[in-house]
Design a protein around this motif. Structure first.
Motif, PDB file in Angstrom:
ATOM      1  N   VAL A  66       0.830  -1.213   0.000  1.00 35.05           N
ATOM      2  CA  VAL A  66       0.000   0.000   0.000  1.00 35.05           C
ATOM      3  C   VAL A  66       0.861   1.258   0.000  1.00 35.05           C
ATOM      4  O   VAL A  66       0.962   1.951  -0.987  1.00 35.05           O
ATOM      5  CB  VAL A  66      -0.993  -0.003   1.170  1.00 35.05           C
ATOM      6  CG1 VAL A  66      -1.797   1.288   1.208  1.00 35.05           C
ATOM      7  CG2 VAL A  66      -1.944  -1.183   1.013  1.00 35.05           C
ATOM      8  N   GLN A  67       1.526   1.566   1.088  1.00 41.97           N
ATOM      9  CA  GLN A  67       2.407   2.733   1.074  1.00 41.97           C
ATOM     10  C   GLN A  67       3.784   2.383   1.630  1.00 41.97           C
ATOM     11  O   GLN A  67       4.480   3.210   2.195  1.00 41.97           O
ATOM     12  CB  GLN A  67       1.790   3.900   1.848  1.00 41.97           C
ATOM     13  CG  GLN A  67       1.438   3.613   3.298  1.00 41.97           C
ATOM     14  CD  GLN A  67       0.855   4.843   3.998  1.00 41.97           C
ATOM     15  OE1 GLN A  67       0.220   5.693   3.382  1.00 41.97           O
ATOM     16  NE2 GLN A  67       1.091   4.938   5.289  1.00 41.97           N
ATOM     17  N   GLY A  68       4.160   1.130   1.425  1.00 37.34           N
ATOM     18  CA  GLY A  68       5.445   0.650   1.901  1.00 37.34           C
ATOM     19  C   GLY A  68       5.321  -0.132   3.189  1.00 37.34           C
ATOM     20  O   GLY A  68       4.269  -0.152   3.830  1.00 37.34           O
ATOM     21  N   CYS A  69       6.417  -0.778   3.594  1.00 32.36           N
ATOM     22  CA  CYS A  69       6.401  -1.634   4.784  1.00 32.36           C
ATOM     23  C   CYS A  69       6.541  -0.759   6.030  1.00 32.36           C
ATOM     24  O   CYS A  69       7.640  -0.598   6.576  1.00 32.36           O
ATOM     25  CB  CYS A  69       7.538  -2.639   4.714  1.00 32.36           C
ATOM     26  SG  CYS A  69       7.575  -3.607   3.192  1.00 32.36           S
ATOM     27  N   ASP A  70       5.432  -0.185   6.463  1.00 37.85           N
ATOM     28  CA  ASP A  70       5.457   0.818   7.527  1.00 37.85           C
ATOM     29  C   ASP A  70       4.423   0.585   8.622  1.00 37.85           C
ATOM     30  O   ASP A  70       4.185   1.462   9.450  1.00 37.85           O
ATOM     31  CB  ASP A  70       5.240   2.212   6.927  1.00 37.85           C
ATOM     32  CG  ASP A  70       3.893   2.347   6.224  1.00 37.85           C
ATOM     33  OD1 ASP A  70       3.115   1.366   6.210  1.00 37.85           O
ATOM     34  OD2 ASP A  70       3.614   3.436   5.692  1.00 37.85           O
ATOM     35  N   ALA A  71       3.788  -0.583   8.627  1.00 40.99           N
ATOM     36  CA  ALA A  71       2.779  -0.952   9.627  1.00 40.99           C
ATOM     37  C   ALA A  71       1.538  -0.070   9.575  1.00 40.99           C
ATOM     38  O   ALA A  71       0.762  -0.050  10.528  1.00 40.99           O
ATOM     39  CB  ALA A  71       3.370  -0.936  11.044  1.00 40.99           C
ATOM     40  N   SER A  72       1.314   0.621   8.475  1.00 38.57           N
ATOM     41  CA  SER A  72       0.096   1.440   8.365  1.00 38.57           C
ATOM     42  C   SER A  72      -1.162   0.577   8.392  1.00 38.57           C
ATOM     43  O   SER A  72      -2.221   1.016   8.837  1.00 38.57           O
ATOM     44  CB  SER A  72       0.125   2.285   7.083  1.00 38.57           C
ATOM     45  OG  SER A  72       0.190   1.466   5.932  1.00 38.57           O
ATOM     46  N   VAL A  73      -1.047  -0.676   7.948  1.00 34.61           N
ATOM     47  CA  VAL A  73      -2.197  -1.573   7.907  1.00 34.61           C
ATOM     48  C   VAL A  73      -2.717  -1.901   9.305  1.00 34.61           C
ATOM     49  O   VAL A  73      -3.864  -2.334   9.465  1.00 34.61           O
ATOM     50  CB  VAL A  73      -1.840  -2.863   7.139  1.00 34.61           C
ATOM     51  CG1 VAL A  73      -0.929  -3.761   7.973  1.00 34.61           C
ATOM     52  CG2 VAL A  73      -3.090  -3.622   6.714  1.00 34.61           C
TER      53      VAL A  73
END
Length: 312
Positions: A66-73
């Motif tokens: 989605v917007q990179g591996c940044d734990a936003s999910v």
């Protein structure tokens, strides 16, 4: 600018780049028992429910694409913030959040404010594959957690109804190639999908509201998925699409050689794990994976932090 100052500036930039890049030893000094804290919880979760391995692996995929591996999910909705969990590709398929919560709580007890949620997802993905009989790999670490999420950007996730050209375009947009596409599709060797997503007239063998296994060896990570695809037993349209060039030759190679699949899969997981990672001050280490730290500070009475960095 004097040459000496230029040299100092260049060296500073190189230093900052070096210390902020991902590395397998990132927590060696700050949280040396990281792996021994995480692994038993994942092991127990999968022992209690083997399907959880696929769910934890899926969380990492849906985060990075989605917007990179940044734990936003992992961010929950609030009265002023809409996250990614309720987006159509996520709201009826993502699970395992309580496992992430448990691990984060354990890590905060041992290494407070040290280990990011984004790194936890990357480690969980690897451990889930290993505990399902698949290959292991050295996880690159040092990601930071995002301050926001992007519900709209979930349309960048690969669509299970699309053909190989569309799938390959999605992967190329993330810096991945056709080998990565076919190798990462092999994650379907474990787990389930809704019957309503099934390709072709075989939809009638199960109710749309039910789930069905994607593979004939659904709790073991192996190359059986590719044998199924070649036999015309791909569950999703995106599985069947791999029979088209240029993917077909790679499917055949993985069906013949499980070790080749394992090698390419681990390489692709490392590549995917590096998509648009946040480093240094670009992100934070959340104390709870479900909310950014400002929200927690606000609840603790720091009114100056309320509502900061809560843009979609």
């Amino acid at each position: 600018m004097p040459s000496s100052l230029k040299l100092i500036t260049l060296l500073l930039c190189l230093f900052l780049s070096a210390v902020s890049s991902l590395t397998t030893s990132y927590y060696e000094d700050t949280c040396p028992h990281l792996q021994s804290i995480i692994f038993p919880t994942v092991q127990l979760a999968i022992k209690n429910e083997p399907r959880m391995a696929a769910s934890l692996l899926r969380l990492h995929f849906h985060d990075c694409f989605v917007q990179g591996c940044d734990a936003s999910v992992l961010l929950d909705d609030t009265s002023t913030f809409v996250g990614e969990k309720t987006a159509p590709p996520n709201n009826n398929s993502l699970r395992g959040f309580e496992i992430v919560d448990k691990i984060k709580q354990d890590l905060e007890a041992h290494c407070p404010k040290i280990v990011s949620c984004a790194d936890i997802l990357a480690i969980l993905a690897r451990d889930s594959v290993v505990l399902s009989g698949g290959p292991g790999w050295e996880v690159q670490l040092g990601r930071k957690d995002s301050f926001s999420a992007n519900k709209t950007a979930t349309n960048s996730l690969p669509n299970p109804f699309r053909d190989v050209e569309d799938l390959l375009e999605k992967f190329k947009n993330m810096g991945l190639n056709v080998t990565d596409l076919v190798a990462l599709s092999g994650a379907h060797t474990i787990g389930k999908a809704r019957c309503s997503l099934r390709a072709g007239p075989a939809n009638q063998i199960c109710l749309a509201s039910e789930n069905a296994y994607l593979d004939t060896t659904p709790v073991r990570f192996d190359n059986e998925y590719y044998l199924n695809v070649l036999a015309g037993k791909g569950f999703l349209q995106s599985d069947k699409a791999l029979l088209s060039p240029p993917a077909r030759d790679i499917v055949q190679a993985y069906a013949r050689d499980e070790l080749k699949f394992f090698k390419d899969f681990t390489n692709a997981m490392v590549k995917m794990g590096g998509i648009e990672t946040l480093l240094g001050a670009q992100g934070e280490v959340r104390q709870s994976c479900r909310k950014i730290n400002e929200i927690q500070d606000c609840k603790l009475g720091d009114a100056s932090m309320c509502g900061k960095s809560l843009k979609n």
